[in-house]
Write a protein that holds these residues in place. Structure first.
Motif, PDB file in Angstrom:
ATOM      1  N   THR A  22      45.417  38.137  31.672  1.00 41.11           N
ATOM      2  CA  THR A  22      44.716  38.380  32.944  1.00 41.11           C
ATOM      3  C   THR A  22      45.666  38.996  33.969  1.00 41.11           C
ATOM      4  O   THR A  22      46.888  38.893  33.852  1.00 41.11           O
ATOM      5  CB  THR A  22      44.185  37.075  33.570  1.00 41.11           C
ATOM      6  OG1 THR A  22      45.295  36.295  34.015  1.00 41.11           O
ATOM      7  CG2 THR A  22      43.327  36.289  32.615  1.00 41.11           C
ATOM      8  N   GLN A  23      45.043  39.594  34.981  1.00 40.78           N
ATOM      9  CA  GLN A  23      45.806  39.948  36.175  1.00 40.78           C
ATOM     10  C   GLN A  23      46.112  38.646  36.914  1.00 40.78           C
ATOM     11  O   GLN A  23      45.649  37.576  36.518  1.00 40.78           O
ATOM     12  CB  GLN A  23      44.966  40.858  37.071  1.00 40.78           C
ATOM     13  CG  GLN A  23      45.195  42.335  36.822  1.00 40.78           C
ATOM     14  CD  GLN A  23      46.540  42.796  37.349  1.00 40.78           C
ATOM     15  OE1 GLN A  23      47.407  41.985  37.680  1.00 40.78           O
ATOM     16  NE2 GLN A  23      46.743  44.100  37.418  1.00 40.78           N
ATOM     17  N   LEU A  24      46.838  38.772  37.992  1.00 38.25           N
ATOM     18  CA  LEU A  24      47.289  37.583  38.707  1.00 38.25           C
ATOM     19  C   LEU A  24      46.340  37.206  39.850  1.00 38.25           C
ATOM     20  O   LEU A  24      45.915  38.070  40.628  1.00 38.25           O
ATOM     21  CB  LEU A  24      48.681  37.872  39.276  1.00 38.25           C
ATOM     22  CG  LEU A  24      49.323  36.777  40.081  1.00 38.25           C
ATOM     23  CD1 LEU A  24      49.687  35.608  39.205  1.00 38.25           C
ATOM     24  CD2 LEU A  24      50.549  37.308  40.790  1.00 38.25           C
ATOM     25  N   GLY A  25      46.041  35.913  39.919  1.00 41.23           N
ATOM     26  CA  GLY A  25      45.231  35.403  41.017  1.00 41.23           C
ATOM     27  C   GLY A  25      45.361  33.892  41.029  1.00 41.23           C
ATOM     28  O   GLY A  25      46.018  33.314  40.151  1.00 41.23           O
ATOM     29  N   TYR A  26      44.740  33.242  41.995  1.00 37.95           N
ATOM     30  CA  TYR A  26      44.935  31.793  42.109  1.00 37.95           C
ATOM     31  C   TYR A  26      43.623  31.030  42.210  1.00 37.95           C
ATOM     32  O   TYR A  26      43.633  29.855  42.537  1.00 37.95           O
ATOM     33  CB  TYR A  26      45.843  31.495  43.324  1.00 37.95           C
ATOM     34  CG  TYR A  26      47.255  31.982  43.092  1.00 37.95           C
ATOM     35  CD1 TYR A  26      48.212  31.137  42.533  1.00 37.95           C
ATOM     36  CD2 TYR A  26      47.609  33.299  43.355  1.00 37.95           C
ATOM     37  CE1 TYR A  26      49.499  31.595  42.265  1.00 37.95           C
ATOM     38  CE2 TYR A  26      48.890  33.767  43.092  1.00 37.95           C
ATOM     39  CZ  TYR A  26      49.831  32.910  42.552  1.00 37.95           C
ATOM     40  OH  TYR A  26      51.092  33.374  42.273  1.00 37.95           O
ATOM     41  N   ASP A  27      42.494  31.706  41.964  1.00 36.06           N
ATOM     42  CA  ASP A  27      41.204  31.042  42.102  1.00 36.06           C
ATOM     43  C   ASP A  27      40.737  30.558  40.730  1.00 36.06           C
ATOM     44  O   ASP A  27      40.378  31.349  39.861  1.00 36.06           O
ATOM     45  CB  ASP A  27      40.190  32.026  42.703  1.00 36.06           C
ATOM     46  CG  ASP A  27      38.867  31.359  43.010  1.00 36.06           C
ATOM     47  OD1 ASP A  27      38.684  30.185  42.633  1.00 36.06           O
ATOM     48  OD2 ASP A  27      38.017  32.018  43.634  1.00 36.06           O
ATOM     49  N   ILE A  28      40.719  29.258  40.538  1.00 36.96           N
ATOM     50  CA  ILE A  28      40.409  28.692  39.227  1.00 36.96           C
ATOM     51  C   ILE A  28      38.965  28.992  38.817  1.00 36.96           C
ATOM     52  O   ILE A  28      38.669  29.144  37.622  1.00 36.96           O
ATOM     53  CB  ILE A  28      40.714  27.168  39.198  1.00 36.96           C
ATOM     54  CG1 ILE A  28      40.832  26.683  37.747  1.00 36.96           C
ATOM     55  CG2 ILE A  28      39.694  26.368  39.978  1.00 36.96           C
ATOM     56  CD1 ILE A  28      41.975  27.231  36.976  1.00 36.96           C
TER      57      ILE A  28
ATOM     58  N   ALA B 196      44.701  44.087  29.278  1.00 36.21           N
ATOM     59  CA  ALA B 196      44.676  43.323  30.539  1.00 36.21           C
ATOM     60  C   ALA B 196      43.228  43.193  31.000  1.00 36.21           C
ATOM     61  O   ALA B 196      42.385  44.021  30.670  1.00 36.21           O
ATOM     62  CB  ALA B 196      45.489  44.043  31.599  1.00 36.21           C
ATOM     63  N   VAL B 197      42.960  42.151  31.754  1.00 30.59           N
ATOM     64  CA  VAL B 197      41.625  41.991  32.354  1.00 30.59           C
ATOM     65  C   VAL B 197      41.801  41.290  33.696  1.00 30.59           C
ATOM     66  O   VAL B 197      42.660  40.424  33.845  1.00 30.59           O
ATOM     67  CB  VAL B 197      40.681  41.186  31.428  1.00 30.59           C
ATOM     68  CG1 VAL B 197      41.242  39.814  31.090  1.00 30.59           C
ATOM     69  CG2 VAL B 197      39.289  41.031  32.036  1.00 30.59           C
ATOM     70  N   SER B 198      40.991  41.710  34.671  1.00 27.62           N
ATOM     71  CA  SER B 198      41.114  41.075  35.978  1.00 27.62           C
ATOM     72  C   SER B 198      39.829  40.377  36.392  1.00 27.62           C
ATOM     73  O   SER B 198      38.833  41.026  36.684  1.00 27.62           O
ATOM     74  CB  SER B 198      41.490  42.097  37.051  1.00 27.62           C
ATOM     75  OG  SER B 198      41.579  41.397  38.272  1.00 27.62           O
ATOM     76  N   PRO B 199      39.848  39.046  36.426  1.00 33.33           N
ATOM     77  CA  PRO B 199      38.660  38.355  36.954  1.00 33.33           C
ATOM     78  C   PRO B 199      38.627  38.354  38.486  1.00 33.33           C
ATOM     79  O   PRO B 199      37.647  37.934  39.076  1.00 33.33           O
ATOM     80  CB  PRO B 199      38.829  36.930  36.421  1.00 33.33           C
ATOM     81  CG  PRO B 199      40.239  36.769  35.977  1.00 33.33           C
ATOM     82  CD  PRO B 199      40.900  38.122  35.965  1.00 33.33           C
ATOM     83  N   PHE B 200      39.711  38.808  39.104  1.00 34.43           N
ATOM     84  CA  PHE B 200      39.830  38.650  40.567  1.00 34.43           C
ATOM     85  C   PHE B 200      39.204  39.824  41.303  1.00 34.43           C
ATOM     86  O   PHE B 200      39.873  40.598  41.975  1.00 34.43           O
ATOM     87  CB  PHE B 200      41.290  38.421  40.948  1.00 34.43           C
ATOM     88  CG  PHE B 200      41.845  37.251  40.199  1.00 34.43           C
ATOM     89  CD1 PHE B 200      41.462  35.966  40.531  1.00 34.43           C
ATOM     90  CD2 PHE B 200      42.681  37.440  39.105  1.00 34.43           C
ATOM     91  CE1 PHE B 200      41.908  34.874  39.784  1.00 34.43           C
ATOM     92  CE2 PHE B 200      43.131  36.368  38.371  1.00 34.43           C
ATOM     93  CZ  PHE B 200      42.749  35.076  38.705  1.00 34.43           C
TER      94      PHE B 200
ATOM     95  N   GLY C 210      45.224  45.195  41.747  1.00 33.85           N
ATOM     96  CA  GLY C 210      44.543  44.228  40.878  1.00 33.85           C
ATOM     97  C   GLY C 210      44.931  42.781  41.110  1.00 33.85           C
ATOM     98  O   GLY C 210      44.344  41.887  40.516  1.00 33.85           O
ATOM     99  N   VAL C 211      45.922  42.539  41.965  1.00 39.24           N
ATOM    100  CA  VAL C 211      46.418  41.175  42.172  1.00 39.24           C
ATOM    101  C   VAL C 211      45.837  40.636  43.479  1.00 39.24           C
ATOM    102  O   VAL C 211      45.702  41.374  44.454  1.00 39.24           O
ATOM    103  CB  VAL C 211      47.967  41.200  42.241  1.00 39.24           C
ATOM    104  CG1 VAL C 211      48.514  39.865  42.690  1.00 39.24           C
ATOM    105  CG2 VAL C 211      48.535  41.588  40.880  1.00 39.24           C
TER     106      VAL C 211
END
Ligand code: SF4
Length: 500
Positions: free
Chosen positions: A191-197, A160-164, A238-239
């Motif tokens: 990825t982890q969950l997020g909404y920023d493109i 897993a990886v989180s860009p957020f 992480g979300v």
């Protein structure tokens, strides 16, 4: 099996869709029947490459993904088993891996895992004997053993990886950990969950720059009212769900269009992610039936030629967020970002003092290293190393580091902070994905130990050292002995024949 994850993920032209299923604490009944039906319908539909099944999500007990996954695989649906480090030690983890190999369950998502939740009788012991990088390395080692004994089917391990992440420190150590995971054997990432493109794009740009050449799937979630509130409040590690998105979701549910809008949102985000180069999507939040997934996939097919039109909807433009690259839509302007994390003055002195002590006393290339080795050897032979530990090492390290007497010190890998006392998950190869705005997932009033280490080292341009080579697991057999003596006698994890 209609689809095979290994084949699909290995074929660059294929856009891979996986579906996350979350079993609960029941062994039979309506909820479990629904999950099984979703998997059966996904299999019949033919567009889902694999279902992934969670491993005690939130740290709370649930039906194991191993047996349930085996059942689904037998019915023709390929499966990715989530494998966390929270609940068993290295012996239990290797045993579980052997069992999975024996059952033919070869797709693993290796995770450090959420912190411990509550089971029978209260909160469970957080084990975290390994972190996800070490777990991946163990699975890679098992792969080598399987190959040597003539097995052709081996584990395909993902991570897993989180860009957020909102601060520079979190973002950079998170991405560097991705590199470590790949070096250890991860061959795909979710990825982890997020909404920023722009954050999603940042990850792809980083992967490109760092030669992280693995397929990356982006998480999408069918966001209901309750989940949106929890995620916005930071209760899902992480979300990230922004205030703006939460307000929108609540209004949509208020006017009765909530579910439809949620499906439309993930279809749009899905096509944008495909357009910017993600190799696939990982769908979550599907609890009732496969129909909503089918709807989303149909809709994606319908609108994907127009994906650029939807991109702007997912630009959060959060001025408090750190972006590693210039804003993609306005190349040439660096986004304004003011670092909010300030370390205490004492942190700098603490770092400089320990770094100097380390250079003088615990560097095998130091001028006096042979002398320290001789002293250690003589203390060891005369069985008096305990005196060094009790009268010098313990008081000093307890005061400076809240030392836990591991006998196998790892502070040099974490900016001279202790991965045992400083990190509730004892991570040795980079942060877990759970930090929020720089603060720890577990001890919310404290900076994540890796974020703190990053800013301590940034001042001296030394952050590359923070996330350098693979750090092997600590040696539990050394607990309670002198780490100083162990270091000089090549007994600890840093001994030349142990370092990877
Ligand atoms: S200190 Fe950092 S890596 Fe450790 S549990 Fe907290 S957030 Fe995760």
């Amino acid at each position: 099996m209609k689809r095979n994850f290994n084949d699909d993920i290995s074929t660059p032209e294929k856009f891979v869709v996986t579906l996350e299923l979350v079993p609960g604490r029941e062994i039979a009944g309506q909820k479990l029947d629904k999950i099984k039906k979703i998997a059966r319908d996904a299999c019949d539909d033919g567009r889902i490459t694999a279902v992934s099944i969670t491993d005690n999500p939130g740290g709370n007990p649930a039906l194991s993904p191993d047996g349930l996954g085996y059942e689904m695989k037998a019915q023709g649906m390929d499966v990715i088993v989530h494998f966390t480090c929270r609940d068993t030690n290295r012996v239990g983890m290797e045993s579980r891996a052997l069992q999975l190999a024996h059952m033919g369950m070869k797709n693993i998502l290796a995770l450090t895992g959420d912190y411990s939740g509550k089971g029978f009788g209260g909160r469970g012991t957080p084990v975290f004997d390994f972190d996800s990088v070490i777990l991946t390395s163990m699975l890679s080692d098992l792969n080598m053993r399987l190959i040597k004994t003539g097995h052709s089917e081996i584990f395909r391990v993902g991570c897993a990886v989180s860009p957020f992440k909102f601060t520079e420190g979190e973002t950079r150590v998170q991405y560097r950990k991705l590199e470590r995971k790949v070096e250890a054997g991860s061959s795909f990432a979710i990825t982890q969950l997020g909404y920023d493109i722009d954050k999603y794009q940042e990850l792809l740009l980083y992967a490109d720059e760092a030669d992280v050449d693995i397929p990356i799937l982006a998480s999408l979630y069918l966001l209901g009212k309750g989940a949106a509130k929890m995620m916005n409040a930071g209760r899902v590690p992480g979300v990230h769900v922004s205030n703006t998105l939460l307000t929108k979701v609540l209004a949509e549910f208020e006017d009765g269009s909530g579910k439809r809008q949620a499906m439309e949102r993930i279809a749009r985000l899905g096509v944008v992610l495909k357009g910017i180069g993600y190799r696939g999507i990982h769908l979550g939040g599907i609890h009732d039936s496969f129909d909503s997934v089918a709807w989303v996939l149909d809709r994606m097919e319908e609108i994907e030629h127009n994906w650029q039109e939807y991109r702007e909807e997912f630009q959060e433009n959060d001025e408090h967020c750190y972006y590693m690259y210039k804003k993609p839509a306005e190349m040439g302007t660096v986004r304004p970002y003011k670092e909010k994390i300030k370390l205490k003055v004492g942190d700098n002195c603490h770092y400089l003092f320990l770094r100097t002590a380390h250079d003088w006393f615990f560097d095998k290339n130091a001028a006096l290293a042979p002398v320290y080795k001789k002293i250690s050897s003589s203390l060891d032979k005369s069985k008096t190393s305990w005196a060094l530990k009790v009268f010098l090492e313990d008081p000093f390290k307890k005061l400076m580091l809240s030392c836990q007497s591991c006998g196998d010190c790892g502070i040099q890998h974490v900016g001279f902070l202790c991965p045992e006392s400083g990190c509730p998950k004892h991570t040795r190869n980079g942060p877990c994905g759970g930090s929020s705005h720089g603060y720890c997932e577990v001890n919310e009033d404290k900076l994540c130990v890796w974020v703190r280490a990053f800013y301590r080292m940034k001042r001296y341009g030394e952050t590359d050292e923070l996330t350098g080579e693979f750090v092997p697991p600590r040696l539990w057999e050394l607990k309670g002995t002198s780490s100083w003596v162990n270091f000089h006698l090549d007994r600890d994890h840093q001994a030349d024949d142990r370092a990877a």
